[in-house]
Design a protein around this motif. Sequence first.
Motif, PDB file in Angstrom:
ATOM      1  N   THR A   1       0.813  -1.351   0.057  1.00  0.00           N
ATOM      2  CA  THR A   1      -0.123  -0.015   0.236  1.00  0.00           C
ATOM      3  C   THR A   1       0.684   1.529   0.157  1.00  0.00           C
ATOM      4  N   ASN A   2       2.623   0.912   0.104  1.00  0.00           N
ATOM      5  CA  ASN A   2       3.053   2.386  -0.149  1.00  0.00           C
ATOM      6  C   ASN A   2       4.323   2.248  -0.372  1.00  0.00           C
ATOM      7  N   SER A   3       5.418   2.788  -0.367  1.00  0.00           N
ATOM      8  CA  SER A   3       6.870   2.750  -1.131  1.00  0.00           C
ATOM      9  C   SER A   3       7.533   3.382   0.026  1.00  0.00           C
ATOM     10  N   VAL A   4       8.669   2.813   0.359  1.00  0.00           N
ATOM     11  CA  VAL A   4       9.659   3.859   1.288  1.00  0.00           C
ATOM     12  C   VAL A   4      11.168   3.399   0.698  1.00  0.00           C
ATOM     13  N   PHE A   5      11.764   4.226   0.013  1.00  0.00           N
ATOM     14  CA  PHE A   5      12.913   4.202  -0.621  1.00  0.00           C
ATOM     15  C   PHE A   5      13.514   5.508  -0.772  1.00  0.00           C
ATOM     16  N   LYS A   6      15.119   5.672  -1.084  1.00  0.00           N
ATOM     17  CA  LYS A   6      16.125   6.519  -0.218  1.00  0.00           C
ATOM     18  C   LYS A   6      15.916   6.585  -1.682  1.00  0.00           C
ATOM     19  N   HIS A   7      15.906   8.451  -2.372  1.00  0.00           N
ATOM     20  CA  HIS A   7      15.726   8.388  -3.599  1.00  0.00           C
ATOM     21  C   HIS A   7      17.165   9.514  -3.790  1.00  0.00           C
ATOM     22  N   LEU A   8      18.102   8.893  -4.874  1.00  0.00           N
ATOM     23  CA  LEU A   8      19.781  10.007  -5.177  1.00  0.00           C
ATOM     24  C   LEU A   8      18.920  10.093  -6.714  1.00  0.00           C
TER      25      LEU A   8
ATOM     26  N   THR B   1      20.289  10.882 -13.476  1.00  0.00           N
ATOM     27  CA  THR B   1      20.194   9.873 -13.074  1.00  0.00           C
ATOM     28  C   THR B   1      20.341  10.032 -11.828  1.00  0.00           C
ATOM     29  N   TYR B   2      18.648   8.857 -11.773  1.00  0.00           N
ATOM     30  CA  TYR B   2      17.133   8.741 -10.686  1.00  0.00           C
ATOM     31  C   TYR B   2      17.702   7.036  -9.967  1.00  0.00           C
ATOM     32  N   TYR B   3      18.218   7.857  -8.793  1.00  0.00           N
ATOM     33  CA  TYR B   3      17.601   6.039  -7.939  1.00  0.00           C
ATOM     34  C   TYR B   3      16.479   5.762  -6.682  1.00  0.00           C
ATOM     35  N   TYR B   4      16.483   4.943  -6.837  1.00  0.00           N
ATOM     36  CA  TYR B   4      15.159   4.553  -5.729  1.00  0.00           C
ATOM     37  C   TYR B   4      15.727   3.273  -5.275  1.00  0.00           C
ATOM     38  N   CYS B   5      16.404   3.508  -3.870  1.00  0.00           N
ATOM     39  CA  CYS B   5      17.171   2.456  -3.568  1.00  0.00           C
ATOM     40  C   CYS B   5      16.449   1.846  -1.968  1.00  0.00           C
ATOM     41  N   LYS B   6      16.744   0.101  -1.832  1.00  0.00           N
ATOM     42  CA  LYS B   6      16.864   0.053  -0.569  1.00  0.00           C
ATOM     43  C   LYS B   6      17.448  -1.303  -0.388  1.00  0.00           C
ATOM     44  N   ARG B   7      17.362  -1.704   0.802  1.00  0.00           N
ATOM     45  CA  ARG B   7      18.741  -2.939   0.778  1.00  0.00           C
ATOM     46  C   ARG B   7      18.624  -3.774  -0.049  1.00  0.00           C
ATOM     47  N   SER B   8      18.196  -4.372  -0.523  1.00  0.00           N
ATOM     48  CA  SER B   8      17.762  -5.454  -1.347  1.00  0.00           C
ATOM     49  C   SER B   8      17.912  -4.910  -3.195  1.00  0.00           C
ATOM     50  N   GLY B   9      18.092  -3.366  -3.034  1.00  0.00           N
ATOM     51  CA  GLY B   9      18.521  -3.339  -4.119  1.00  0.00           C
ATOM     52  C   GLY B   9      18.026  -1.772  -4.639  1.00  0.00           C
ATOM     53  N   ARG B  10      18.145  -1.098  -6.206  1.00  0.00           N
ATOM     54  CA  ARG B  10      17.949  -0.135  -6.417  1.00  0.00           C
ATOM     55  C   ARG B  10      17.102  -0.176  -7.777  1.00  0.00           C
ATOM     56  N   VAL B  11      16.496   0.943  -8.291  1.00  0.00           N
ATOM     57  CA  VAL B  11      15.925   1.346  -9.739  1.00  0.00           C
ATOM     58  C   VAL B  11      16.482   2.268  -9.985  1.00  0.00           C
TER      59      VAL B  11
ATOM     60  N   TRP C   1      16.686  -2.372 -13.245  1.00  0.00           N
ATOM     61  CA  TRP C   1      16.662  -3.285 -11.902  1.00  0.00           C
ATOM     62  C   TRP C   1      18.086  -2.266 -11.971  1.00  0.00           C
ATOM     63  N   GLU C   2      19.158  -2.680 -10.767  1.00  0.00           N
ATOM     64  CA  GLU C   2      20.604  -2.580 -10.229  1.00  0.00           C
ATOM     65  C   GLU C   2      20.557  -3.338  -8.965  1.00  0.00           C
ATOM     66  N   ASP C   3      21.455  -4.254  -8.405  1.00  0.00           N
ATOM     67  CA  ASP C   3      21.491  -4.872  -7.449  1.00  0.00           C
ATOM     68  C   ASP C   3      22.620  -3.664  -6.259  1.00  0.00           C
ATOM     69  N   THR C   4      22.098  -3.509  -5.150  1.00  0.00           N
ATOM     70  CA  THR C   4      23.026  -2.973  -4.206  1.00  0.00           C
ATOM     71  C   THR C   4      23.988  -3.755  -3.492  1.00  0.00           C
TER      72      THR C   4
END
Length: 1117
Positions: A425-432, A485-495, A580-583
């Motif tokens: 229902t929601n998303s939490v990202f770190k945005h770069l 370039t923009y990244y949306y990151c979580k622990r498992s990876g980033r977009v 997708w990119e691996d983090t």
Amino acid sequence: MKELPYLPKECWLPDHSSTNCYKCEKSFNALRRKHHCRYCGYIFCSNCSISKHQLEDNTQIMRICEKCLDSIIKCMTKPKAEVVSYPNIPNKHPGIRTVPLIDEINEESAEESETVDVGLTLPEEENAEQRAHEVFEEVNSHEFIQYNEDAQRYLETRVNALLEENALEKFWNPQIIEATKTVVTSICPSVHYRKDSMDINNYLRILKIVDKEKSIKYLKGVVFKKNLAIKRMSKKVQFPKILMLQGNSGFYSEEKKLVSMQELEEQERHYSTMLIKKFNNIKPDVILVEKGMPQMLISSLSQYSISIFINVKTKILQLISRLSTGEILEHIDHTSWKTNYLGYCNEFIQESTGDSMIACFIHPDNSYLCGSVLLYGPDKDELKRVSKVLREMVLEYRNILLERYVFLQSGMQNIPNIFLEMHSTNSVFKHLSIFGSKPCAKPGVHNIKYYTNNGKALGDFVLNMMVSPETRCESGRVHKLGVHTYYYCKRSGRVRISMHKTNCDFNELMMGKECTRCKKVITNPIQLSKSAWEYSFNKFLNNFFTEIPVSHVTSTCFHDFFKAGNFTFSYRNLQVNIEWEDTQMLNIVQMKTTFKTEYYQELTKNAVKNLKYNSEYVIKEMYRASNELMIQLSSVNSAEFAEDIEKITEELQHLGHSIDAIKSFLPEMNLDKFSNYLEVENYRRNLFLMCCSMKINVVNISAHLRRLKYNDKFKEKSGNSDTTESFSYKFCYNDHESPILSLSENIDEDDDLINSPSFQALQQGCMNFPVGRENLCIPIDENDHFSLIAYALNTQEYYDKVVAEINGPDDLVEVSENNPNTHFAHFFTNFEEEEIVDHMFKESIFRLYGNYLSVYITMYYAKQFHVIRNFKSGTEREILLSLSKSEPSSAQLGKSKAYFKFSADRRFLTKVLDEKHFQMFLDLAPNYFRHIYMSSYHNMPSCLLKTLGAYKIQVKNHTTGKSHTEWLVLSENLGYGMPKGIKIYDLKGTDNQRRKVKEGDGRTKMDLNFLEDFKGIPLAVPPEAKRILDASIWNDTLFLSKHNIIDYSLLVMISLEANTIVAGIIDYTEQYTLEKAIESKYKKVVGTEMPTITHPNVYRQRFRTQVTQLYFMSLEN
């Protein structure tokens, strides 16, 4: 030229009703004439009104007052383009912007870009309402049979879960499911065509009505609880005309001046008469007023069959305006020049239901614009919970209706329970946001609930990147094509989201799909469907992080749909890639200080092995020399020199016994006999000294025999230090004294024994220095700081004057800088001056024993550093072992021209400073000890690289006549225990162009290298590790800035194979002096960049911000 409509004359204020100007209140006369404002009807003088005015679109305005003109210009002039911070997208479609979004372009950023700006503009959508209705038809399509069962199962599962979560009865399950379907299939907002909000709940009214029976009812219109202003007003009107007004509709005075009550009453009477005429001119059936209306006016209007609602909430006004396609007017006077402001619907009804009186505006034809749900039940608290569940389900069900189009268009294979598996229902990202290889701003946290006011539609987000190339980003730089370039990151990876130019030219926004692993095209670009456009961009991003295996419909690619997917969005000649990119998560580990037992076991083993080999060779040479002497002795005339021969024979026998005694110990030289290699060195020392004594005896006997051959009787010279007197060769393992020097002639420079590698291996390390405590022999090299420091630490004098006086950790905070006992000085040499200075054959003595050295070492703050070493680095024996020798050829030149060496096991390093910086560190030392005390004994976070000693070393080589003095500090080695192939960076928190090491340069890499190597993406670390690192940097930089220290840096060592980071602050010996302040000011004036050296407080703030926010970021799932 068109003319703006104005108020009919019958609605103007009569001429006789006013003798003064409505604004300035000056009396009218023959010279000051009366003028009616054509748009409000009031009377003004010529100074307070404008005869004619022309708008930007050439619309002609007749006589008008200043207030009405301002109001018209405000309403009719388009607002200026706003400057936005990406990724926050303007609510209005950027396609209507045909002017640049900023006035100036950042020249610096323009130069950095290698591409050309392309400012795309979109034309206004023709038949926007018709296209929006196509979205409604697409959402309600029944073509997706494969998803229908999953959607129904999703509804049932989620409703049950939410009912249980909110403690509601199962009775509501079918009611909520049916209401959810009805709402979502009835109301269809369009972000694309109407610029609606993504939140469908903004267009849904839910009324909670207390009643005996529980039920849910949906109405195709707007319903709200409100009584008419007067009960006798009409409660039911077919096809009503609706007028909506903001604010009050009563009389107001232009300026707050004191006037008489009679005049005030007269003004209000005239105003009310005008208002009635204006309302009659419009002939509305229903009037909705945001605030109040005078009762006299309400009563007058009620006579004309007008139903009036006052104090209507703004939200309700907006919904009725949307439903009826009417406009909410700021003032009744706007009706004079505006058109199409009235709203229309099929029916207006006011009725009583349950315990409430409700007003209904029904309009089935526009039911896709908004609607209302009536919740009936006896418990109002229960109805509140039902309302909460219903609103949540409306959002979720709309999501899956839109999501199915995205799945189908991108070629995803359907799997059972796909919607439940990918539910969120929601998303939490770190945005770069990365500009080239530099972060534009610190990582931001995006916690967004889907389809709410903070969310973004997929189509809007993508198109905004393409049509807003001049939008300023967070850093103030301009968006340049292909450099952000923009990244949306979580622990498992980033977009990763990027944009580039293509050779295509699409007139519509196209969507395609490629596999990043096999490079196959999964779906060719096709126009993005209307429903996919409305799909939540944040939900689309979150799908990449799903853990369930999802594949493609096509059988030619078997890679993961999201993890190996590159979603392409194309418009004109631009393409946005979302992939997708691996983090790589890295753990920040504490620097290892554990003593490597295995290393020293191997070192001891090799030392024993080498000692055996070298000793055997030397003993063999001694036997050979002894036998040669016996042969020479046999050729001497025994009758003539009987006494001498007897004496020499006795000494040769003694020499042979000594050699046999040494040889007998070799089989006992086993590894088990020694606990560490320093004991082996002590054994080597004794063997070496005995071999030196035997060599001296061999030389003396050989000289005696030569004298006998030439008939030269052996005589003892009185008063001469040289003598032919025999030596005692008793082997003593614990011999602490050097042999007495009694060489009677020079040793041949070509002597085979002394020049042999085996003898030189035994000689290495000036073995005639006295041994230290516990029979530990530390070989000394004049160029090896470690051996000199270790030797001084192992002396009995150091133990008595320093170690024995230590009270404990409190010595770190009780430092007296003027106390003479604070520092410890020690002098040691390997020859007594009176023994060697006048020796006839001292060159041969030096060749035999090694160079004549004198060492004077000063240990500053010896007690304090001893406490720190023992706390951080283990036992005294382990420290001595580590310091006893340096790593071969380990001297390295640092960036400040200071050089440093590593200990043999690389636990420690020494850094040689100039005297000025060494004194700066000594000035800091007392406060440094207190800081270390808080860190070590009170758990204060700190990443300051620990300094373990400060020394001044003076060495004189009497043999060569050379001497040198060095100031050095001993510290931990941050990279101790790290695997090979690590990346090392020296970070100061500045992107100054000088902070870059060129390719091939052997120096440690710096800030710009760090940003380039990791593409500007901060290193991802766990939250707890990041919290500790931030606290450590905060504490250490505060301490250093308080004591005027600058130019420190964070040394970071990264092992990508082991996923570990070690970090520590180094180089904290530079003080901010007047000289540095002048240098900084000069560089700021003549340079183009901010100087690295600056005031300690500024340096601290910059260091904290850059390192903690742009070099590291915490990630969690």
